[in-house]
Motif scaffolding. Sequence first.
Motif, PDB file in Angstrom:
ATOM      1  N   PHE A  26       1.162  51.506  25.211  1.00 55.79           N
ATOM      2  CA  PHE A  26       0.895  52.890  25.622  1.00 55.79           C
ATOM      3  C   PHE A  26       0.333  53.748  24.488  1.00 55.79           C
ATOM      4  CE2 PHE A  26       3.617  51.771  29.255  1.00 55.79           C
ATOM      5  CZ  PHE A  26       2.741  52.134  30.260  1.00 55.79           C
ATOM      6  N   ARG A  27       0.281  53.214  23.288  1.00 51.48           N
ATOM      7  CA  ARG A  27      -0.469  53.891  22.226  1.00 51.48           C
ATOM      8  C   ARG A  27      -1.960  53.555  22.349  1.00 51.48           C
ATOM      9  NH1 ARG A  27       3.419  53.131  17.074  1.00 51.48           N
ATOM     10  NH2 ARG A  27       3.140  50.989  17.729  1.00 51.48           N
ATOM     11  N   LEU A  28      -2.240  52.370  22.934  1.00 47.23           N
ATOM     12  CA  LEU A  28      -3.627  51.961  23.130  1.00 47.23           C
ATOM     13  C   LEU A  28      -4.235  52.591  24.386  1.00 47.23           C
ATOM     14  CD1 LEU A  28      -3.214  48.153  22.339  1.00 47.23           C
ATOM     15  CD2 LEU A  28      -4.141  49.927  20.827  1.00 47.23           C
ATOM     16  N   PHE A  29      -3.406  52.780  25.398  1.00 47.64           N
ATOM     17  CA  PHE A  29      -3.844  53.348  26.684  1.00 47.64           C
ATOM     18  C   PHE A  29      -2.832  54.394  27.120  1.00 47.64           C
ATOM     19  CE2 PHE A  29      -5.369  48.998  26.534  1.00 47.64           C
ATOM     20  CZ  PHE A  29      -6.696  49.138  26.897  1.00 47.64           C
ATOM     21  N   PRO A  30      -3.295  55.495  27.670  1.00 51.38           N
ATOM     22  CA  PRO A  30      -2.343  56.538  28.057  1.00 51.38           C
ATOM     23  C   PRO A  30      -1.462  56.153  29.246  1.00 51.38           C
ATOM     24  CG  PRO A  30      -4.578  57.161  28.667  1.00 51.38           C
ATOM     25  CD  PRO A  30      -4.681  55.904  27.867  1.00 51.38           C
ATOM     26  N   ASN A  31      -1.952  55.239  30.102  1.00 49.49           N
ATOM     27  CA  ASN A  31      -1.184  54.882  31.294  1.00 49.49           C
ATOM     28  C   ASN A  31      -1.751  53.605  31.928  1.00 49.49           C
ATOM     29  OD1 ASN A  31      -3.535  55.755  32.758  1.00 49.49           O
ATOM     30  ND2 ASN A  31      -2.745  57.856  32.698  1.00 49.49           N
ATOM     31  N   LYS A  32      -1.073  53.142  32.951  1.00 49.52           N
ATOM     32  CA  LYS A  32      -1.478  51.928  33.659  1.00 49.52           C
ATOM     33  C   LYS A  32      -2.863  52.094  34.291  1.00 49.52           C
ATOM     34  CE  LYS A  32       0.173  49.050  37.483  1.00 49.52           C
ATOM     35  NZ  LYS A  32       1.306  48.852  38.412  1.00 49.52           N
ATOM     36  N   ARG A  33      -3.128  53.255  34.803  1.00 46.45           N
ATOM     37  CA  ARG A  33      -4.426  53.544  35.431  1.00 46.45           C
ATOM     38  C   ARG A  33      -5.557  53.304  34.430  1.00 46.45           C
ATOM     39  NH1 ARG A  33      -7.802  58.004  35.694  1.00 46.45           N
ATOM     40  NH2 ARG A  33      -8.727  58.478  37.728  1.00 46.45           N
ATOM     41  N   ALA A  34      -5.393  53.811  33.212  1.00 46.10           N
ATOM     42  CA  ALA A  34      -6.418  53.635  32.175  1.00 46.10           C
ATOM     43  C   ALA A  34      -6.584  52.159  31.825  1.00 46.10           C
ATOM     44  CB  ALA A  34      -6.053  54.441  30.932  1.00 46.10           C
ATOM     45  N   MET A  35      -5.497  51.407  31.833  1.00 44.28           N
ATOM     46  CA  MET A  35      -5.574  49.966  31.573  1.00 44.28           C
ATOM     47  C   MET A  35      -6.381  49.271  32.671  1.00 44.28           C
ATOM     48  SD  MET A  35      -1.732  48.951  30.387  1.00 44.28           S
ATOM     49  CE  MET A  35      -0.775  50.341  29.790  1.00 44.28           C
ATOM     50  N   PHE A  36      -6.109  49.631  33.915  1.00 53.30           N
ATOM     51  CA  PHE A  36      -6.823  49.005  35.027  1.00 53.30           C
ATOM     52  C   PHE A  36      -8.312  49.337  34.953  1.00 53.30           C
ATOM     53  CE2 PHE A  36      -8.662  48.589  39.182  1.00 53.30           C
ATOM     54  CZ  PHE A  36      -8.131  47.393  39.641  1.00 53.30           C
TER      55      PHE A  36
END
Length: 183
Positions: free
Chosen positions: A47-57
Amino acid sequence: MSPRMKAEDRRKSAVAAALTEFARGGYEGTSTEAIAQRVGVSQPYLFRLFPNKRAMFLAAALRCAELTRDAFVAAAKDLPPDADVEAVKEALGAAYLELIGDGELVMMQMQMQVATYQATLAGDLEFGETVRRGWTDLVDTVRLLFSGDDEATGEFMSEGMLINVLTALNYPSDDRIWRCVVQ
């Protein structure tokens, strides 16, 4: 994962892991913990790399389109400048079949469609715009590789979608249905 790995390299590893996990489980069925485990980092670090799961997807969805686009560009690179439509189609088609050999990218494409539909129903229009941006870039690249021929582009992309369906439905490669697409 090596502590000396740069954040950008970890981010790339996380996107690759997210692509694999989302391809297998879909947006709703994939946990960020599974992605973190695949990368070899803690969930808080993820979560330091991406703000949330949505951003990861969305990062995984754009990477999926990018991998496909890059495979097409690489396949066309070896063609002579005056290659006809059939030669381009054959080269790009062969590259695509090789790319989707393990089914992961096809399943990610399917998950992108489902997640975009669900996000749109929930009122998240930006989600679909992001996924469509990756798809549009892919189609525009294919169009350029076909020298701006809209008909050839449409036929190629349509056949690719049928290949995706046959792959997702796990049709055996020697089934007669494949002959409708792959000559």
